[in-house]
Scaffold this motif. Structure first.
Motif, PDB file in Angstrom:
ATOM      1  N   TYR A  32       0.845  -1.187   0.000  1.00  0.00           N
ATOM      2  CA  TYR A  32       0.000   0.000   0.000  1.00  0.00           C
ATOM      3  C   TYR A  32       0.884   1.242   0.000  1.00  0.00           C
ATOM      4  CZ  TYR A  32      -3.921  -3.036   1.280  1.00  0.00           C
ATOM      5  OH  TYR A  32      -4.883  -4.004   1.300  1.00  0.00           O
ATOM      6  N   VAL A  33       0.437   2.263  -0.703  1.00  0.00           N
ATOM      7  CA  VAL A  33       1.126   3.560  -0.708  1.00  0.00           C
ATOM      8  C   VAL A  33       0.154   4.621  -0.222  1.00  0.00           C
ATOM      9  CG1 VAL A  33       2.254   5.321  -2.090  1.00  0.00           C
ATOM     10  CG2 VAL A  33       2.679   2.899  -2.581  1.00  0.00           C
ATOM     11  N   GLU A  34       0.480   5.232   0.894  1.00  0.00           N
ATOM     12  CA  GLU A  34      -0.284   6.374   1.385  1.00  0.00           C
ATOM     13  C   GLU A  34       0.293   7.618   0.716  1.00  0.00           C
ATOM     14  OE1 GLU A  34      -1.412   8.517   5.654  1.00  0.00           O
ATOM     15  OE2 GLU A  34       0.582   7.644   5.335  1.00  0.00           O
ATOM     16  N   ALA A  35      -0.451   8.201  -0.206  1.00  0.00           N
ATOM     17  CA  ALA A  35       0.035   9.331  -0.995  1.00  0.00           C
ATOM     18  C   ALA A  35      -0.577  10.632  -0.498  1.00  0.00           C
ATOM     19  CB  ALA A  35      -0.296   9.125  -2.469  1.00  0.00           C
ATOM     20  N   ALA A  36       0.275  11.604  -0.204  1.00  0.00           N
ATOM     21  CA  ALA A  36      -0.170  12.897   0.302  1.00  0.00           C
ATOM     22  C   ALA A  36      -0.061  13.934  -0.803  1.00  0.00           C
ATOM     23  CB  ALA A  36       0.691  13.317   1.491  1.00  0.00           C
ATOM     24  N   SER A  37      -1.170  14.609  -1.104  1.00  0.00           N
ATOM     25  CA  SER A  37      -1.178  15.614  -2.179  1.00  0.00           C
ATOM     26  C   SER A  37      -0.917  17.004  -1.603  1.00  0.00           C
ATOM     27  CB  SER A  37      -2.513  15.580  -2.927  1.00  0.00           C
ATOM     28  OG  SER A  37      -3.600  15.753  -2.032  1.00  0.00           O
ATOM     29  N   ASN A  38       0.248  17.158  -1.008  1.00  0.00           N
ATOM     30  CA  ASN A  38       0.619  18.455  -0.441  1.00  0.00           C
ATOM     31  C   ASN A  38       0.953  19.430  -1.557  1.00  0.00           C
ATOM     32  OD1 ASN A  38       0.431  17.198   2.051  1.00  0.00           O
ATOM     33  ND2 ASN A  38       2.607  16.692   2.104  1.00  0.00           N
ATOM     34  N   PRO A  39       0.346  20.613  -1.562  1.00  0.00           N
ATOM     35  CA  PRO A  39       0.647  21.565  -2.634  1.00  0.00           C
ATOM     36  C   PRO A  39       2.054  22.113  -2.509  1.00  0.00           C
ATOM     37  CG  PRO A  39      -0.787  22.567  -0.994  1.00  0.00           C
ATOM     38  CD  PRO A  39      -0.676  21.114  -0.624  1.00  0.00           C
ATOM     39  N   ASN A  40       2.679  22.302  -3.655  1.00  0.00           N
ATOM     40  CA  ASN A  40       4.026  22.870  -3.687  1.00  0.00           C
ATOM     41  C   ASN A  40       3.887  24.387  -3.738  1.00  0.00           C
ATOM     42  OD1 ASN A  40       6.637  23.708  -4.211  1.00  0.00           O
ATOM     43  ND2 ASN A  40       7.089  21.964  -5.518  1.00  0.00           N
ATOM     44  N   MET A  41       3.808  25.008  -2.565  1.00  0.00           N
ATOM     45  CA  MET A  41       3.539  26.439  -2.507  1.00  0.00           C
ATOM     46  C   MET A  41       4.675  27.263  -3.088  1.00  0.00           C
ATOM     47  SD  MET A  41       1.550  26.843   1.091  1.00  0.00           S
ATOM     48  CE  MET A  41       1.369  28.592   0.766  1.00  0.00           C
ATOM     49  N   LEU A  42       5.898  26.806  -2.893  1.00  0.00           N
ATOM     50  CA  LEU A  42       7.014  27.573  -3.441  1.00  0.00           C
ATOM     51  C   LEU A  42       7.060  27.495  -4.958  1.00  0.00           C
ATOM     52  CD1 LEU A  42       9.926  26.984  -0.923  1.00  0.00           C
ATOM     53  CD2 LEU A  42       8.408  28.943  -1.148  1.00  0.00           C
ATOM     54  N   GLU A  43       6.628  26.373  -5.507  1.00  0.00           N
ATOM     55  CA  GLU A  43       6.580  26.275  -6.966  1.00  0.00           C
ATOM     56  C   GLU A  43       5.539  27.233  -7.532  1.00  0.00           C
ATOM     57  OE1 GLU A  43       6.307  22.850 -10.452  1.00  0.00           O
ATOM     58  OE2 GLU A  43       5.799  22.377  -8.385  1.00  0.00           O
ATOM     59  N   HIS A  44       4.458  27.419  -6.801  1.00  0.00           N
ATOM     60  CA  HIS A  44       3.459  28.394  -7.218  1.00  0.00           C
ATOM     61  C   HIS A  44       3.978  29.812  -7.042  1.00  0.00           C
ATOM     62  CE1 HIS A  44      -0.105  25.893  -7.977  1.00  0.00           C
ATOM     63  NE2 HIS A  44       0.404  25.080  -7.086  1.00  0.00           N
ATOM     64  N   PHE A  45       4.796  30.022  -6.014  1.00  0.00           N
ATOM     65  CA  PHE A  45       5.221  31.377  -5.673  1.00  0.00           C
ATOM     66  C   PHE A  45       6.311  31.904  -6.594  1.00  0.00           C
ATOM     67  CE2 PHE A  45       7.696  34.255  -2.767  1.00  0.00           C
ATOM     68  CZ  PHE A  45       6.769  35.275  -2.758  1.00  0.00           C
ATOM     69  N   PHE A  46       7.166  31.011  -7.100  1.00  0.00           N
ATOM     70  CA  PHE A  46       8.283  31.453  -7.919  1.00  0.00           C
ATOM     71  C   PHE A  46       8.165  30.922  -9.341  1.00  0.00           C
ATOM     72  CE2 PHE A  46       9.842  31.890  -3.630  1.00  0.00           C
ATOM     73  CZ  PHE A  46      10.503  33.104  -3.677  1.00  0.00           C
ATOM     74  N   ALA A  47       8.600  31.735 -10.251  1.00  0.00           N
ATOM     75  CA  ALA A  47       8.478  31.363 -11.660  1.00  0.00           C
ATOM     76  C   ALA A  47       9.296  30.122 -11.981  1.00  0.00           C
ATOM     77  CB  ALA A  47       8.937  32.522 -12.539  1.00  0.00           C
ATOM     78  N   SER A  48      10.471  30.007 -11.397  1.00  0.00           N
ATOM     79  CA  SER A  48      11.302  28.818 -11.574  1.00  0.00           C
ATOM     80  C   SER A  48      12.206  28.715 -10.376  1.00  0.00           C
ATOM     81  CB  SER A  48      12.151  28.920 -12.848  1.00  0.00           C
ATOM     82  OG  SER A  48      13.022  30.023 -12.769  1.00  0.00           O
ATOM     83  N   ALA A  49      12.582  27.487 -10.065  1.00  0.00           N
ATOM     84  CA  ALA A  49      13.435  27.279  -8.897  1.00  0.00           C
ATOM     85  C   ALA A  49      14.170  25.972  -9.050  1.00  0.00           C
ATOM     86  CB  ALA A  49      12.601  27.260  -7.626  1.00  0.00           C
ATOM     87  N   PRO A  50      15.502  25.997  -9.134  1.00  0.00           N
ATOM     88  CA  PRO A  50      16.249  24.758  -9.269  1.00  0.00           C
ATOM     89  C   PRO A  50      16.162  23.927  -8.003  1.00  0.00           C
ATOM     90  CG  PRO A  50      17.732  26.576  -8.828  1.00  0.00           C
ATOM     91  CD  PRO A  50      16.378  27.177  -9.030  1.00  0.00           C
ATOM     92  N   ALA A  51      16.207  22.638  -8.166  1.00  0.00           N
ATOM     93  CA  ALA A  51      16.220  21.754  -6.999  1.00  0.00           C
ATOM     94  C   ALA A  51      17.634  21.725  -6.445  1.00  0.00           C
ATOM     95  CB  ALA A  51      15.771  20.358  -7.402  1.00  0.00           C
ATOM     96  N   ALA A  52      18.085  22.871  -5.979  1.00  0.00           N
ATOM     97  CA  ALA A  52      19.453  23.005  -5.514  1.00  0.00           C
ATOM     98  C   ALA A  52      19.650  22.252  -4.220  1.00  0.00           C
ATOM     99  CB  ALA A  52      19.777  24.496  -5.303  1.00  0.00           C
TER     100      ALA A  52
END
Length: 1022
Positions: free
Chosen positions: A137-157
């Motif tokens: 079983y996989v318990e999947a959480a659909s947490n919104p990526n607020m920073l992705e919404h907030f910034f036009a682009s952001a590297p996974a640094a």
């Protein structure tokens, strides 16, 4: 070798992208998928698996923001899979974004019996499959990526924290949408993720190893100077690798390709290469862009990932702070906790920090900061049989000068942070050094020189550590923390593979997998004469966190003082046999308050959900504490109709004994305002306050000296509104430019006498402020109540007190003392400290004369001075009351607030401290028996020694614990008197462990010699 280096590099990149990476998975096979979407909040495994699961297909959207969907995955492994050199895995893509991996959808894989396998993250997408079938079983959480919404682009640094992941060139976009996602009620109901992939894969381990080899070598090559022979050797080997790889048979040629790289991978590091101890970490914020309920699940995902890695690699070590997170796992995932306990005993899963959470250190009160360690170390001792040796605050927003003494007295001897690398003006001069606090205590301190708490162990990070290490020549070892961070995830197999290849590699620092203890032992042994940094470590950014989310800050301040009262009166009543001490209830309340001092909750930098929850928790805590206080005071006062006035402050107030109660002593009433000459006056024989026709405080005279506190032509308690649009982080920062635009609220909408107060109403755009001025009979200070109905956006509200005092420095209360800061800016260090933090009071003075501005919930201040045309000096003290940032909570600080401030005359810091206590711990009048005057449970002989806490011992022995400190900043002799018989008393550390230095019998006088700002804890057997 080809002459065109750039072309060779491109060829290597193309070979990896087009041929090697696609060959990683030998084959794929489908699985069966069914799903159940949880209607509301998450449910335990046992409840989820008993629901009706419906068929589900890859490519189908799932779950709303903050929702949960359980996937049941079944299937058979093809018979010819899993031969030598390959691994069978389940590959999961919940719809991941390549950006900011710890801020989006995540999953947790379970076996059918409910045992946890591991977490599923954007960069950790596989679950190993043993046997011939799949059933999980996989318990999947659909947490919104607020920073992705907030910034036009952001590297996974792979860098520590938001600043590294979000460089200043990024443009903010869609902020209202991002902010709405911060609350369940406004986030919407439409699915935000689509299941992209769920299948069986057969991974080629030789291709996997080749990718790891190339990743390390290409990264190292880019960090080396172009003229170095080593760079050319690596480039030649990589080109030979490309020649060897057969694009039509990558798997068949991968071993031969790896042999082309073996020589350069086997070249040992230089004898002078920097040494790095790499510690697995997952800096997991206890709340931030997600609520605490989601942090509980993040802990399970991250910690299970760590345990999975430990099963595969016997040298991998992981450091985890925050007893709260261990406690969550113990409560919600007991089987997982027992697996952690085994690894802790092995020394591989290392509890660090010794605190309940990674708290803010600027705003928690002294006793609260102590309790962070008392409860954190207590948990580690009870559950694991150990105490953390390392104080651990990698991401807190600056560090109080009281911390070295507190941390040392709580069992730690080392301190780690990297946050000071975020300074916007000045660079801290050391990476490994002694940090000295206000009392002279020192703690051995380290800043990882790669400026991160989330390294990927890539060549750029390693080279940065070697390049920046400030103690070169004196020592040559540093620590790096590796793993996905902030939202958890932690280390990955790829990171450990990189560590293995850089253990001893020419051109790279030497990387050793180890523990914090390994690093600190080596650093202390090799750095024999560390430099010293004295005083606070002021973070030159995030200055707005002293002010954002005023309700959260009010809740913290009020809870701290209610806890003081509840413990004091409950302990007094308990030792006198009047009631049972409420150990469990107080512990639970402390845990709530300590959690909310986490460095993204109390500072006001979390989403609306977090702060709504915090405010409700503070309301509940307040009710519980008021009940405890009332019960204890009722027991002490007895039955009767007399007024028994209880005072919990450690200084006398209006004749009420400190830490005791007297009968017949009424709380002093306020004097009545008088209308005179077009204005109003408040006088009580000590102070004369005059207000002009606009209701502005234009004079405040000390009647004894005749000196007017308000400078000529100025007004005190003046409301000022500033434009507040920080360049980068709205809830976090106040930029220096805020001061360039100011509106002063000088016009009054109304002025009236309201009972015992002069009430003045002023307006600004959509906001209204009502100030009520009161003066109690015999009081030392004028009371200023500021009630604000706040509806501004991106504005800062300050309350200004210009005073006619020439002061080079101002004193600000911190935990167990105060710090002195300049009122001028001679240096860049001075200039950068344009917004500072204080607890209950700020004091400015000349010899023999001084002014205190005290507050009941405000932390942000600025204090400056100017020279007037008449040659006099105006020192301006301003409290920062409210802000109105839009992210991450668009409604931050909106609505009604009430602030309580006092301004008065205080010759010294001790009088200032008394004013702070009077405001925050007002006396309480209770009906009781006139024969029941309550003698103080503790009395001290020196006015500079203040009692901070009176409680019963943590071990439930019934012993009385008294904590006191020297408050003036001078060496002091003091005797301590106890208002109860005792058999013995002894000095302890903050964890209430005997020091063996000072012990007193029942007939002996308890006497202490305290250094400036020293904390002393006494344990009394009654």
């Amino acid at each position: 070798m080809h002459d065109n280096v750039v072309q060779v590099e491109q060829r290597v990149g193309n070979t990896i992208r087009d041929h090697v990476t696609p060959a990683l998975f030998i084959r794929t096979a489908p699985v069966g998928i069914t799903a159940w979407e949880v209607p509301d909040e998450p449910v335990p495994f046992a409840e989820a698996v008993n629901q009706d699961f419906e068929p589900f297909e890859v490519g189908t959207p799932w779950s709303r923001p903050w929702g949960t969907t359980w996937f049941h995955v079944t299937g058979s492994v093809p018979q010819d899979w899993g031969r030598e050199g390959s691994a069978v895995q389940l590959f999961v893509d919940l719809g991941f974004s390549p950006l900011l991996p710890a801020f989006q959808a995540e999953g947790l894989a379970y076996r059918p019996d409910g045992t946890i396998i591991k977490g599923i993250e954007p960069f950790n997408r596989v679950v190993d499959v043993d046997g011939t079938s799949v059933d999980l079983y996989v318990e999947a959480a659909s947490n919104p990526n607020m920073l992705e919404h907030f910034f036009a682009s952001a590297p996974a640094a792979a860098a520590g924290g938001m600043a590294a992941a979000l460089p200043g060139t990024l443009a903010p976009v869609a902020r209202p949408h991002a902010a709405r996602l911060g609350s369940k009620t406004t986030a919407g109901s439409e699915p935000i993720y689509t299941l992209r992939s769920l299948m069986l894969v057969e991974r080629d381990l030789e291709v996997d190893a080749l990718l790891a080899d190339v990743t390390v070598l290409t990264g190292l090559m880019r960090e080396l100077e172009p003229t170095l022979p080593r760079r050319a050797e690596i480039l030649r080997a990589l080109e030979a690798m490309c020649d060897t790889i057969d694009p039509d048979d990558v798997r068949g040629s991968a071993a031969a390709a790896r042999k082309q790289l073996a020589g350069v991978l086997g070249a040992p590091a230089h004898s002078s290469a920097h040494s790095i101890v790499a510690v697995g970490h997952a800096h997991l914020d206890s709340a931030w862009l997600w609520p605490t309920r989601e942090t509980v699940r993040k802990c399970a995902r991250t910690f299970s990932n760590v345990l999975d890695l430990m099963d595969a690699d016997p040298e991998f070590t992981f450091a985890c702070s925050s007893a709260q997170q261990f406690a969550w796992v113990k409560e919600y995932y007991p089987d997982l906790f027992e697996r952690i306990r085994v690894r802790v005993a092995e020394g591989r899963f290392v509890p660090v920090g010794g605190m309940w959470v990674e708290s803010d250190t600027n705003m928690p009160g002294g006793e609260a900061l102590v309790r962070q360690f008392v409860h954190g170390q207590g948990f580690f001792q009870r559950e694991f049989g150990l105490l953390s040796r390392e104080a651990w605050l990698p991401d807190s927003f600056g560090f109080t000068a009281s911390l070295p003494q507190i941390a040392r007295s709580a069992g730690t001897d080392s301190f780690l942070t990297q946050k000071m690398s975020w300074n916007d003006t000045n660079k801290m001069p050391h990476h490994t050094f002694w940090w000295e606090g206000i009392d002279g205590s020192r703690i051995f301190t380290h800043f990882p020189p790669n400026d991160t708490y989330g390294s990927d162990l890539g060549a750029a990070d390693l080279a940065k550590a070697q390049r920046q290490y400030a103690e070169k020549g004196a020592s040559n070892v540093s620590m790096t923390l590796f793993g996905w961070y902030d939202g958890g995830g932690g280390p990955t197999r790829e990171m450990i593979a990189a560590a293995r290849r850089t253990r001893d590699l020419e051109g790279s620092p030497r990387v050793t997998l180890g523990s914090p203890g390994d690093f600190f032992a080596e650093a202390k042994a090799t750095l024999t004469r560390p430099e010293v940094w004295t005083g606070e470590m002021y973070l030159e950014t995030h200055r707005g966190t002293y002010t954002s989310q005023a309700r959260t800050k009010l809740g913290n301040r009020r809870s701290e003082h209610l806890l003081r009262e509840a413990e004091l009166w409950s302990a007094t009543a308990a030792v006198r046999g009047l009631l049972d001490y409420p150990y469990e209830q107080l512990d639970a309340i402390w845990h709530t308050v300590l959690l909310q001092q986490f460095h993204d909750i109390l500072p006001g930098s979390a989403i609306a959900w977090v702060h709504d929850e915090a405010e409700e928790n503070y309301r509940r805590v307040g009710e519980e504490l008021e009940g405890l206080i009332a019960a204890a005071q009722s027991a002490l006062a007895g039955d009767g109709d007399a007024t028994v006035v209880f005072n919990a402050a450690p200084v006398a107030d209006g004749g009420v004994p400190a830490l005791g109660a007297s009968v017949g002593q009424e709380v002093p009433p306020a004097v009545t305002p008088v209308a005179v000459d077009g204005g109003h006056v408040l006088e009580n024989g000590r102070i004369s306050a005059r207000f002009d026709a606009a209701g502005l405080l234009v004079s405040l005279v000390d009647t004894e000296s005749g000196r007017d506190l308000v400078p000529p032509g100025e007004a005190a308690a003046l409301l000022q509104v500033f434009r507040d649009k920080p360049v980068m982080f709205e809830a976090w920062d106040i930029d220096r430019s805020y001061a360039n635009t100011v509106t002063e609220l000088r016009e009054a909408a109304s002025i009236r006498i309201d009972g015992d107060a002069l009430a003045v109403t002023r307006t600004h755009v959509d906001s209204e402020v009502v100030q009520r001025f009161r003066l109690a009979a015999g009081a030392h200070e004028l009371q200023v109540e500021t009630a604000v109905d706040w509806h501004e956006q991106e504005k800062l509200l300050k309350l200004a007190f210009p005073v006619d005092v020439r002061a080079d420095q101002f004193a600000s209360e911190i935990q167990f003392g105060h710090v002195m800061r300049p009122t001028f800016a001679n240096t860049s260090w001075d200039a950068a400290r344009f917004e500072t933090v204080a607890h209950r009071w700020v004091h400015v003075g000349e010899p023999g004369f001084g002014v205190v501005v005290a507050n009941a919930s405000t932390y942000g201040h600025d204090v400056t001075r100017t020279t007037r045309d008449d040659g006099g000096t105006t020192t301006r003290i301003r409290q920062s009351l409210l802000r109105a940032p839009k992210f991450p909570d668009p409604d931050a600080d909106q609505g009604t607030h009430v602030f309580h401030t006092t301004i008065g005359f205080a010759p010294t810091v001790l009088e200032a401290a008394a004013a702070g206590y009077r405001l925050n711990l007002p006396a309480r009048g209770v009906r009781g028996n006139p024969a029941n005057a309550v003698d103080p449970i503790v009395a001290v002989s020196s006015p500079s020694v203040l009692v901070e806490s009176v409680k019963l011992a943590e071990d439930r022995s019934g012993d009385l614990v008294v904590r006191l400190y020297e408050a003036r900043g001078s060496r002091t002799s003091v005797t301590v008197g106890l208002g109860t018989p005792f058999s013995s008393a002894s000095r302890t550390d903050l964890l209430e462990r005997e020091l063996g230095e000072q012990v007193w019998g029942a007939d002996e006088t308890i006497g202490l010699e305290l250094r400036p700002f020293e904390i002393a804890t006494l344990r009394v057997r009654v």
